[in-house]
Design a protein around this motif. Structure first.
Motif, mmCIF file in Angstrom:
data_model
loop_
_atom_site.group_PDB
_atom_site.id
_atom_site.type_symbol
_atom_site.label_atom_id
_atom_site.label_comp_id
_atom_site.label_asym_id
_atom_site.label_seq_id
_atom_site.Cartn_x
_atom_site.Cartn_y
_atom_site.Cartn_z
ATOM 1 N N THR A 89 0.522 -4.013 -2.521
ATOM 2 C CA THR A 89 0.509 -3.001 -1.779
ATOM 3 C C THR A 89 1.876 -2.967 -1.296
ATOM 4 O O THR A 89 2.521 -3.739 -0.890
ATOM 5 N N SER A 90 3.297 -2.149 -1.734
ATOM 6 C CA SER A 90 4.207 -1.930 -1.670
ATOM 7 C C SER A 90 4.388 -1.321 -0.316
ATOM 8 O O SER A 90 3.504 -0.443 0.450
ATOM 9 N N PRO A 91 5.199 -1.407 -0.260
ATOM 10 C CA PRO A 91 6.763 -0.559 2.036
ATOM 11 C C PRO A 91 6.139 0.863 1.705
ATOM 12 O O PRO A 91 6.239 1.947 0.357
ATOM 13 N N ARG A 92 5.651 1.557 3.035
ATOM 14 C CA ARG A 92 5.198 3.265 2.501
ATOM 15 C C ARG A 92 7.018 3.158 2.618
ATOM 16 O O ARG A 92 6.812 4.455 1.964
ATOM 17 N N ASN A 93 7.587 2.792 2.525
ATOM 18 C CA ASN A 93 9.453 3.663 2.260
ATOM 19 C C ASN A 93 9.690 2.710 0.875
ATOM 20 O O ASN A 93 11.079 3.663 0.997
ATOM 21 N N ALA A 94 9.127 2.541 0.295
ATOM 22 C CA ALA A 94 9.677 1.808 -1.005
ATOM 23 C C ALA A 94 8.434 2.311 -2.060
ATOM 24 O O ALA A 94 8.138 1.489 -2.464
ATOM 25 N N PRO A 95 8.702 3.647 -2.570
ATOM 26 C CA PRO A 95 7.581 4.163 -3.691
ATOM 27 C C PRO A 95 7.174 4.184 -4.704
ATOM 28 O O PRO A 95 8.866 3.296 -5.429
ATOM 29 N N VAL A 96 6.471 3.379 -5.583
ATOM 30 C CA VAL A 96 6.281 2.650 -6.708
ATOM 31 C C VAL A 96 5.421 3.770 -7.813
ATOM 32 O O VAL A 96 4.989 4.794 -6.790
ATOM 33 N N PRO A 101 2.576 10.944 -1.510
ATOM 34 C CA PRO A 101 3.299 10.596 -0.319
ATOM 35 C C PRO A 101 3.943 9.912 1.326
ATOM 36 O O PRO A 101 4.081 10.565 1.667
ATOM 37 N N TYR A 102 2.376 9.595 1.220
ATOM 38 C CA TYR A 102 2.423 8.632 1.944
ATOM 39 C C TYR A 102 2.356 7.494 2.324
ATOM 40 O O TYR A 102 2.983 6.895 2.969
ATOM 41 N N GLY A 103 2.677 6.826 0.612
ATOM 42 C CA GLY A 103 3.083 5.397 0.307
ATOM 43 C C GLY A 103 2.118 5.095 0.211
ATOM 44 O O GLY A 103 1.893 3.444 -0.529
ATOM 45 N N ASN A 104 0.601 5.450 0.242
ATOM 46 C CA ASN A 104 -0.581 4.623 -0.578
ATOM 47 C C ASN A 104 -0.366 5.063 -2.570
ATOM 48 O O ASN A 104 -0.754 5.561 -2.999
ATOM 49 N N THR A 105 -0.816 3.547 -2.482
ATOM 50 C CA THR A 105 -1.215 3.293 -4.517
ATOM 51 C C THR A 105 -2.753 2.674 -4.404
ATOM 52 O O THR A 105 -3.315 2.375 -3.595
ATOM 53 N N LEU A 177 24.146 -15.415 -6.870
ATOM 54 C CA LEU A 177 24.654 -14.089 -7.045
ATOM 55 C C LEU A 177 23.563 -13.131 -6.446
ATOM 56 O O LEU A 177 22.081 -13.311 -6.756
ATOM 57 N N GLN A 178 23.707 -12.270 -5.671
ATOM 58 C CA GLN A 178 22.873 -11.065 -5.523
ATOM 59 C C GLN A 178 22.752 -10.055 -6.346
ATOM 60 O O GLN A 178 23.334 -9.577 -6.225
ATOM 61 N N LEU A 179 21.556 -9.660 -6.711
ATOM 62 C CA LEU A 179 22.239 -8.119 -6.962
ATOM 63 C C LEU A 179 20.893 -7.715 -6.522
ATOM 64 O O LEU A 179 19.456 -7.386 -6.062
ATOM 65 N N ILE A 180 21.157 -5.161 -6.511
ATOM 66 C CA ILE A 180 20.232 -4.872 -5.403
ATOM 67 C C ILE A 180 19.655 -3.891 -6.926
ATOM 68 O O ILE A 180 20.538 -3.400 -7.823
ATOM 69 N N THR A 181 18.659 -3.154 -6.780
ATOM 70 C CA THR A 181 18.057 -2.878 -8.250
ATOM 71 C C THR A 181 17.747 -1.287 -6.819
ATOM 72 O O THR A 181 16.790 -1.571 -6.069
ATOM 73 N N TYR A 182 18.429 -0.800 -7.224
ATOM 74 C CA TYR A 182 17.825 0.775 -6.439
ATOM 75 C C TYR A 182 16.823 1.344 -6.895
ATOM 76 O O TYR A 182 16.032 1.383 -7.962
ATOM 77 N N ASN A 183 16.002 1.805 -6.329
ATOM 78 C CA ASN A 183 14.592 2.409 -6.049
ATOM 79 C C ASN A 183 14.502 4.500 -6.687
ATOM 80 O O ASN A 183 15.255 4.456 -6.257
ATOM 81 N N PRO A 184 14.554 3.431 -8.216
ATOM 82 C CA PRO A 184 14.311 5.104 -9.274
ATOM 83 C C PRO A 184 13.703 5.848 -8.913
ATOM 84 O O PRO A 184 14.150 7.151 -8.800
ATOM 85 N N PHE A 185 12.730 5.906 -7.607
ATOM 86 C CA PHE A 185 11.705 6.784 -7.106
ATOM 87 C C PHE A 185 12.649 7.537 -6.036
ATOM 88 O O PHE A 185 12.210 8.298 -5.772
ATOM 89 N N LEU A 186 13.192 7.041 -5.094
ATOM 90 C CA LEU A 186 14.312 7.403 -4.130
ATOM 91 C C LEU A 186 15.111 8.669 -4.735
ATOM 92 O O LEU A 186 15.408 8.908 -4.684
ATOM 93 N N ARG A 187 15.632 7.311 -6.375
ATOM 94 C CA ARG A 187 16.861 8.336 -6.240
ATOM 95 C C ARG A 187 16.801 9.679 -7.227
ATOM 96 O O ARG A 187 17.532 10.184 -7.162
ATOM 97 N N SER A 188 15.309 9.762 -7.340
ATOM 98 C CA SER A 188 15.076 10.751 -8.869
ATOM 99 C C SER A 188 15.128 11.925 -7.365
ATOM 100 O O SER A 188 14.951 12.811 -7.423
#
Length: 306
Positions: A89-96, A101-105, A177-188
């Motif tokens: 289950t993904s967080p509602r503010n991190a779409p997958v 639209p409400y963050g449910n999968t 090292l720490q890596l940030i992988t940005y959310n492509p669904f938010l970037r879109s």
């Protein structure tokens, strides 16, 4: 009576698991850098405890398991999968993929280029699912219902082998090292004027929320160290000079995309592939949009990478 497959068993000898509890289950390693073929089990039936343990051990060793000739209903598919964990289950503010639209999968995500499917026919670069979430999924199962005559093949890559094959100096450089992988669904939703980028630089506004994970991840069960980096998702190394960071990531990507770390699966109707999302990448070749490709995926909850 054969023993249950364990992490210390040989990787090159086919293993026959044949006892009162294991039934006719066979696990045979593929002639590839990762993967094993599973036979003698029907996903419509309830597996025995010994079978579940054997499959868990095999996944830990081989990273992907290939089943053929399966035809479970959605409920049977889900019931079988739940023997290996809870549904992701993904967080509602991190779409997958599959988020509404409400963050449910949905528990069973339809991966298709037709009807109410979620993907087209284009090539998908090598990636780990849900990499941009705080607890990425531990693994997924994908069931093929319809496949094109050509194309739509999936390639998995062994990130532990890729890490092991690095020279010692590079391993010292990237450990910690720490890596940030940005959310492509938010970037879109906030597209960049110049188009997609593979590495974020300070002139590019980041998408939020974001989370940083280790570039070199430790598998929570086996303890194997693995590169935790996808092929083309927008990323950024924390606290690293941008030009040097982009160059390092490009070098690591070229390394992990070598064929010596890969297995390509040509799908047949009834195939199910179960993969460990914590230690592999997967990507897909393009196919004719006039042909149908319909699969169903269930993903399993994971833990915070370390």
């Amino acid at each position: 009576m054969s023993a249950v497959l364990r992490p210390t068993d040989t990787e090159t000898t086919p293993v026959r698991l044949d006892s009162n509890n294991l039934g006719t289950l066979h696990i045979t390693p593929l002639d590839a850098p990762l993967g094993a073929r599973v036979s003698g089990i029907d996903l419509r039936d309830r597996p025995t405890a010994a079978q579940v343990l054997a499959l868990k051990a095999a996944l830990r060793r081989h990273h992907i398991l290939v089943f053929s000739g399966q035809s479970p209903s959605d409920q049977q598919y889900l019931d079988f999968t739940l023997h290996f964990g809870t549904v992701f289950t993904s967080p509602r503010n991190a779409p997958v993929l599959g988020s509404d639209p409400y963050g449910n999968t949905p528990d069973v995500v339809r991966v298709s280029n037709v009807d109410d499917g979620l993907l087209g026919n284009h090539e998908l670069p090598a990636h780990a699912d849900h990499h941009w979430t705080p607890q990425p999924s531990a693994g997924s199962l994908l069931l093929a219902l319809e496949v094109p005559a050509q194309g739509g093949d999936t390639t998995w890559r062994n990130l532990a082998l890729a890490y092991d094959a690095l020279d010692e100096a590079t391993r010292r450089e990237i450990d910690g090292l720490q890596l940030i992988t940005y959310n492509p669904f938010l970037r879109s939703k906030k597209p960049l004027p110049g188009g997609k980028v593979d590495y974020r630089t300070p002139d590019i506004e980041p998408v939020t929320p974001w989370v940083a994970h280790p570039l070199v991840r430790t598998h929570p069960d086996s303890g194997r160290r693995a590169l935790f980096l996808g092929e083309g998702t927008e990323v950024e190394l924390v606290g690293y000079e941008p030009q040097a960071g982009a160059a390092l990531i490009a070098r690591l990507r070229a390394h992990l995309l070598q064929d010596r770390f890969a297995y390509t699966h040509r799908w047949q109707v009834g195939d199910v592939v179960y993969w460990d999302n914590q230690i592999t990448l997967h990507g897909r070749t393009e196919f004719n949009p006039a042909q149908r490709r319909v699969l169903k995926r269930i993903s399993l909850s994971g833990s915070t990478p370390f």
